[in-house]
Scaffold this motif. Structure first.
Motif, PDB file in Angstrom:
ATOM      1  N   ILE A 191       0.662  -1.114   0.114  1.00  0.00           N
ATOM      2  CA  ILE A 191      -0.006   0.022   0.128  1.00  0.00           C
ATOM      3  C   ILE A 191       0.959   1.316  -0.058  1.00  0.00           C
ATOM      4  CG2 ILE A 191      -1.699   1.277   1.311  1.00  0.00           C
ATOM      5  CD1 ILE A 191      -3.051  -1.164   2.160  1.00  0.00           C
ATOM      6  N   SER A 192       1.839   1.509   0.859  1.00  0.00           N
ATOM      7  CA  SER A 192       2.830   2.498   0.952  1.00  0.00           C
ATOM      8  C   SER A 192       3.499   2.721  -0.430  1.00  0.00           C
ATOM      9  CB  SER A 192       3.960   2.284   2.130  1.00  0.00           C
ATOM     10  OG  SER A 192       4.675   1.135   1.832  1.00  0.00           O
ATOM     11  N   GLU A 193       3.613   1.797  -1.219  1.00  0.00           N
ATOM     12  CA  GLU A 193       4.087   2.341  -2.677  1.00  0.00           C
ATOM     13  C   GLU A 193       3.095   2.658  -3.737  1.00  0.00           C
ATOM     14  OE1 GLU A 193       6.212  -1.479  -3.584  1.00  0.00           O
ATOM     15  OE2 GLU A 193       7.326  -1.745  -1.618  1.00  0.00           O
ATOM     16  N   ILE A 194       1.875   2.605  -3.334  1.00  0.00           N
ATOM     17  CA  ILE A 194       0.932   2.917  -4.374  1.00  0.00           C
ATOM     18  C   ILE A 194       0.640   4.646  -4.572  1.00  0.00           C
ATOM     19  CG2 ILE A 194      -1.543   2.836  -4.756  1.00  0.00           C
ATOM     20  CD1 ILE A 194      -1.806   0.090  -3.543  1.00  0.00           C
ATOM     21  N   GLU A 195       0.651   4.902  -5.690  1.00  0.00           N
ATOM     22  CA  GLU A 195       0.526   6.380  -5.823  1.00  0.00           C
ATOM     23  C   GLU A 195      -0.914   6.628  -6.291  1.00  0.00           C
ATOM     24  OE1 GLU A 195       3.026   7.823  -8.732  1.00  0.00           O
ATOM     25  OE2 GLU A 195       5.100   7.520  -7.709  1.00  0.00           O
ATOM     26  N   VAL A 196      -1.535   7.312  -5.524  1.00  0.00           N
ATOM     27  CA  VAL A 196      -2.929   7.681  -5.772  1.00  0.00           C
ATOM     28  C   VAL A 196      -2.926   9.266  -6.407  1.00  0.00           C
ATOM     29  CG1 VAL A 196      -5.310   8.184  -4.857  1.00  0.00           C
ATOM     30  CG2 VAL A 196      -3.593   6.793  -3.784  1.00  0.00           C
ATOM     31  N   GLU A 197      -3.577   8.985  -7.668  1.00  0.00           N
ATOM     32  CA  GLU A 197      -3.517   9.879  -8.710  1.00  0.00           C
ATOM     33  C   GLU A 197      -4.796  10.835  -8.414  1.00  0.00           C
ATOM     34  OE1 GLU A 197      -3.534   8.634 -12.610  1.00  0.00           O
ATOM     35  OE2 GLU A 197      -1.338   7.757 -12.461  1.00  0.00           O
ATOM     36  N   ILE A 198      -4.637  12.222  -8.348  1.00  0.00           N
ATOM     37  CA  ILE A 198      -5.562  13.059  -8.054  1.00  0.00           C
ATOM     38  C   ILE A 198      -5.513  14.267  -8.871  1.00  0.00           C
ATOM     39  CG2 ILE A 198      -6.418  12.305  -5.659  1.00  0.00           C
ATOM     40  CD1 ILE A 198      -4.532  14.658  -4.765  1.00  0.00           C
ATOM     41  N   SER A 199      -6.643  14.728  -9.340  1.00  0.00           N
ATOM     42  CA  SER A 199      -6.723  15.909 -10.172  1.00  0.00           C
ATOM     43  C   SER A 199      -7.739  17.034 -10.018  1.00  0.00           C
ATOM     44  CB  SER A 199      -6.620  15.452 -11.703  1.00  0.00           C
ATOM     45  OG  SER A 199      -7.934  14.915 -11.963  1.00  0.00           O
ATOM     46  N   ALA A 216      -3.927   3.345   6.197  1.00  0.00           N
ATOM     47  CA  ALA A 216      -4.256   2.134   5.575  1.00  0.00           C
ATOM     48  C   ALA A 216      -2.954   1.248   5.555  1.00  0.00           C
ATOM     49  CB  ALA A 216      -4.483   2.317   3.811  1.00  0.00           C
ATOM     50  N   SER A 217      -1.825   1.692   5.287  1.00  0.00           N
ATOM     51  CA  SER A 217      -0.306   0.798   5.257  1.00  0.00           C
ATOM     52  C   SER A 217      -0.332   0.433   6.608  1.00  0.00           C
ATOM     53  CB  SER A 217       0.739   1.792   4.777  1.00  0.00           C
ATOM     54  OG  SER A 217       1.003   2.817   5.745  1.00  0.00           O
ATOM     55  N   ASP A 218      -0.594   1.291   7.752  1.00  0.00           N
ATOM     56  CA  ASP A 218      -0.465   0.955   9.166  1.00  0.00           C
ATOM     57  C   ASP A 218      -1.549  -0.179   9.584  1.00  0.00           C
ATOM     58  OD1 ASP A 218       1.919   2.118   9.185  1.00  0.00           O
ATOM     59  OD2 ASP A 218       1.038   3.983  10.022  1.00  0.00           O
ATOM     60  N   PHE A 219      -2.726  -0.380   9.017  1.00  0.00           N
ATOM     61  CA  PHE A 219      -3.737  -1.228   9.555  1.00  0.00           C
ATOM     62  C   PHE A 219      -3.447  -2.360  10.350  1.00  0.00           C
ATOM     63  CE2 PHE A 219      -7.005  -4.191   9.052  1.00  0.00           C
ATOM     64  CZ  PHE A 219      -8.181  -3.508   9.520  1.00  0.00           C
ATOM     65  N   ASN A 220      -2.706  -3.105  10.061  1.00  0.00           N
ATOM     66  CA  ASN A 220      -2.437  -4.422  10.690  1.00  0.00           C
ATOM     67  C   ASN A 220      -1.527  -4.197  11.855  1.00  0.00           C
ATOM     68  OD1 ASN A 220      -3.412  -6.800  10.041  1.00  0.00           O
ATOM     69  ND2 ASN A 220      -1.857  -7.448   8.988  1.00  0.00           N
ATOM     70  N   ARG A 221      -0.860  -3.229  11.957  1.00  0.00           N
ATOM     71  CA  ARG A 221       0.088  -2.847  13.257  1.00  0.00           C
ATOM     72  C   ARG A 221      -0.827  -2.001  14.190  1.00  0.00           C
ATOM     73  NH1 ARG A 221       3.806  -1.941   9.486  1.00  0.00           N
ATOM     74  NH2 ARG A 221       3.644   0.475   9.255  1.00  0.00           N
ATOM     75  N   ASN A 222      -2.034  -1.244  13.706  1.00  0.00           N
ATOM     76  CA  ASN A 222      -2.732  -0.460  14.644  1.00  0.00           C
ATOM     77  C   ASN A 222      -3.914  -1.528  15.238  1.00  0.00           C
ATOM     78  OD1 ASN A 222      -1.348   1.795  13.910  1.00  0.00           O
ATOM     79  ND2 ASN A 222      -2.723   2.265  12.472  1.00  0.00           N
ATOM     80  N   ILE A 223      -4.365  -2.186  14.710  1.00  0.00           N
ATOM     81  CA  ILE A 223      -5.446  -3.025  15.082  1.00  0.00           C
ATOM     82  C   ILE A 223      -5.224  -3.803  16.330  1.00  0.00           C
ATOM     83  CG2 ILE A 223      -6.911  -3.324  12.981  1.00  0.00           C
ATOM     84  CD1 ILE A 223      -5.628  -5.991  12.619  1.00  0.00           C
ATOM     85  N   LYS A 224      -6.028  -3.928  17.121  1.00  0.00           N
ATOM     86  CA  LYS A 224      -5.979  -4.760  18.333  1.00  0.00           C
ATOM     87  C   LYS A 224      -5.641  -6.273  17.981  1.00  0.00           C
ATOM     88  CE  LYS A 224      -8.521  -5.924  22.833  1.00  0.00           C
ATOM     89  NZ  LYS A 224      -9.678  -5.560  23.555  1.00  0.00           N
ATOM     90  N   SER A 225      -4.559  -6.971  18.734  1.00  0.00           N
ATOM     91  CA  SER A 225      -3.907  -8.016  18.321  1.00  0.00           C
ATOM     92  C   SER A 225      -4.557  -9.227  19.027  1.00  0.00           C
ATOM     93  CB  SER A 225      -2.506  -8.119  17.990  1.00  0.00           C
ATOM     94  OG  SER A 225      -1.935  -8.088  19.608  1.00  0.00           O
ATOM     95  N   VAL A 226      -5.118  -9.095  20.219  1.00  0.00           N
ATOM     96  CA  VAL A 226      -5.717 -10.071  21.040  1.00  0.00           C
ATOM     97  C   VAL A 226      -7.116  -9.695  21.564  1.00  0.00           C
ATOM     98  CG1 VAL A 226      -3.508 -11.037  21.597  1.00  0.00           C
ATOM     99  CG2 VAL A 226      -4.575  -9.025  22.952  1.00  0.00           C
ATOM    100  N   ASP A 227      -7.869 -10.816  21.579  1.00  0.00           N
ATOM    101  CA  ASP A 227      -9.270 -10.460  22.230  1.00  0.00           C
ATOM    102  C   ASP A 227      -8.746 -10.834  23.674  1.00  0.00           C
ATOM    103  OD1 ASP A 227     -11.061  -9.927  20.359  1.00  0.00           O
ATOM    104  OD2 ASP A 227     -11.126 -11.931  19.570  1.00  0.00           O
ATOM    105  N   ILE A 228      -9.242  -9.863  24.780  1.00  0.00           N
ATOM    106  CA  ILE A 228      -9.222 -10.201  26.199  1.00  0.00           C
ATOM    107  C   ILE A 228     -10.463 -10.327  26.974  1.00  0.00           C
ATOM    108  CG2 ILE A 228      -7.985  -9.068  28.053  1.00  0.00           C
ATOM    109  CD1 ILE A 228      -6.211  -7.527  26.028  1.00  0.00           C
ATOM    110  N   TYR A 229     -10.712 -11.341  27.686  1.00  0.00           N
ATOM    111  CA  TYR A 229     -11.918 -11.297  28.512  1.00  0.00           C
ATOM    112  C   TYR A 229     -11.391 -11.461  30.044  1.00  0.00           C
ATOM    113  CZ  TYR A 229     -13.595 -12.491  24.043  1.00  0.00           C
ATOM    114  OH  TYR A 229     -14.139 -12.783  22.690  1.00  0.00           O
ATOM    115  N   TYR A 230     -11.981 -10.920  30.772  1.00  0.00           N
ATOM    116  CA  TYR A 230     -11.390 -10.906  32.196  1.00  0.00           C
ATOM    117  C   TYR A 230     -12.624 -10.502  33.035  1.00  0.00           C
ATOM    118  CZ  TYR A 230     -10.725  -5.898  32.355  1.00  0.00           C
ATOM    119  OH  TYR A 230     -10.648  -4.215  32.050  1.00  0.00           O
TER     120      TYR A 230
END
Length: 335
Positions: A191-199, A216-230
């Protein structure tokens, strides 16, 4: 360590677990018929203190177990306990809650908290998304937008974006359509290598589009990586160790930090069960606690189930209950 010292040490540990009061030789001589005098018990206790198994609090004639003593005690329990403990009544009660759902996991930790009197948790790693399935962009206010990134595994990242300048609904729709066309169904590392053309008029929103592509490129790092129940927070806050309100506040604030549970998941397992006591915990905020963790390996995902309590917790009961619920969980949802 000889048999008599072991008996005295175990007696002190059990007494302190029950009462949280330092244990003296007179108390032991009254409660146990060992056929030895209080003076002999005092000498044995002095030896145990020299060996690092007992500590003497200030202004007290009694002794309390050290973390080393609890480790010795727990290792004895682990060597003797049956790992295949099972309870049909617990299994039936959990079956009634349904299987493989959030309500089922919540029922497990709630039931465990009630039976152990401790703080209980269930941690389940989420399956990472590999790409973005859809992008939604909504206007919340004149200068505030809500970005929704939806992954192919159903995970959602929400991001509030402050925007300087005016943007109308028509431009928002155009930007959303362009980004969905360019960024969805694309691997994250591309994603980070994609150029979005706008005009045209959209060029004035160049920074906004750049920010969305970055999210969008950071999506997988930002989302919660574990479900936690306590459950069982009230159990922990009611113990004597939390008479200091600052400790209670610090503990509750740590529960809001996902890294605590990620650290709990990092375990070296012996027979799929692990107990860390006091300063054996990597997280300094758990230095006054003991953590029991049981590993449940499934076909599609792995789960860590366990309890957290004071170092002087009832290890025998907590360990037995953890194993029972671990085995019920394996039997019901991890087949």
């Amino acid at each position: 360590m000889d048999t008599r010292k072991i008996e005295i040490l175990n007696a002190i540990i059990k007494s302190y677990i029950d009462s949280a009061v330092p244990v003296g030789s007179r108390t032991l001589s009254k409660c146990y018929e060992w056929g030895i005098s209080s003076a002999t018990i005092r000498n044995e206790m002095a030896d145990l203190e020299d060996l690092g198994y007992l500590n003497k609090p200030h202004s007290s004639a009694g002794r309390i177990p050290s973390n080393k003593a609890y480790r010795f005690y727990v290792d004895e329990i682990l060597n003797a306990i049956k790992l295949d403990l099972f309870d049909k009544d617990i299994r039936k009660s959990l079956m009634d809650a349904g299987t493989g759902t959030e309500s089922f996991y919540r029922s497990i930790v709630k039931s465990m908290a009630k039976s152990t009197g401790l703080f209980t948790f269930l941690i389940s790693p989420k399956k990472n998304c590999t790409l973005i399935k859809h992008i939604e962009l909504l206007k919340l206010d004149d200068n505030i937008l809500l970005l929704l990134l939806i992954g192919d595994n159903g995970q959602v990242e929400r991001k509030v974006i402050s925007y300087k300048g005016d943007i109308d609904d028509a431009d928002i729709l155009k930007i959303k359509n362009i980004l969905n066309k360019k960024l969805t169904l694309v691997e994250f590392d591309e994603i980070s290598e994609i150029e979005v053309e706008i005009s045209g008029d959209l060029t004035r929103h160049r920074q906004l589009i750049f920010d969305i592509v970055k999210e969008a490129s950071d999506f997988n790092r930002n989302i919660k990586s574990v479900d936690i129940y306590y459950d069982g927070l009230s159990n922990i806050l009611s113990i004597l160790e939390f008479s200091d309100m600052s400790k209670a506040v610090n503990f509750v604030s740590r529960l809001e930090d996902e890294t605590l549970f990620k650290d709990i998941m990092k375990i070296d397992l012996l027979n799929d069960i692990d107990i860390s006591i006091g300063d054996e915990n990597e997280d300094n905020s758990l230095s006054d606690f003991a953590v029991i963790r049981a590993y449940v390996k499934g076909l599609s995902k792995d789960i860590v189930l366990g309890v957290l309590g004071p170092v002087r917790m009832d290890y025998q009961n907590a360990l037995e209950k953890t194993l029972i619920y671990r085995n019920v969980l394996k039997n019901i949802v991890m087949r």
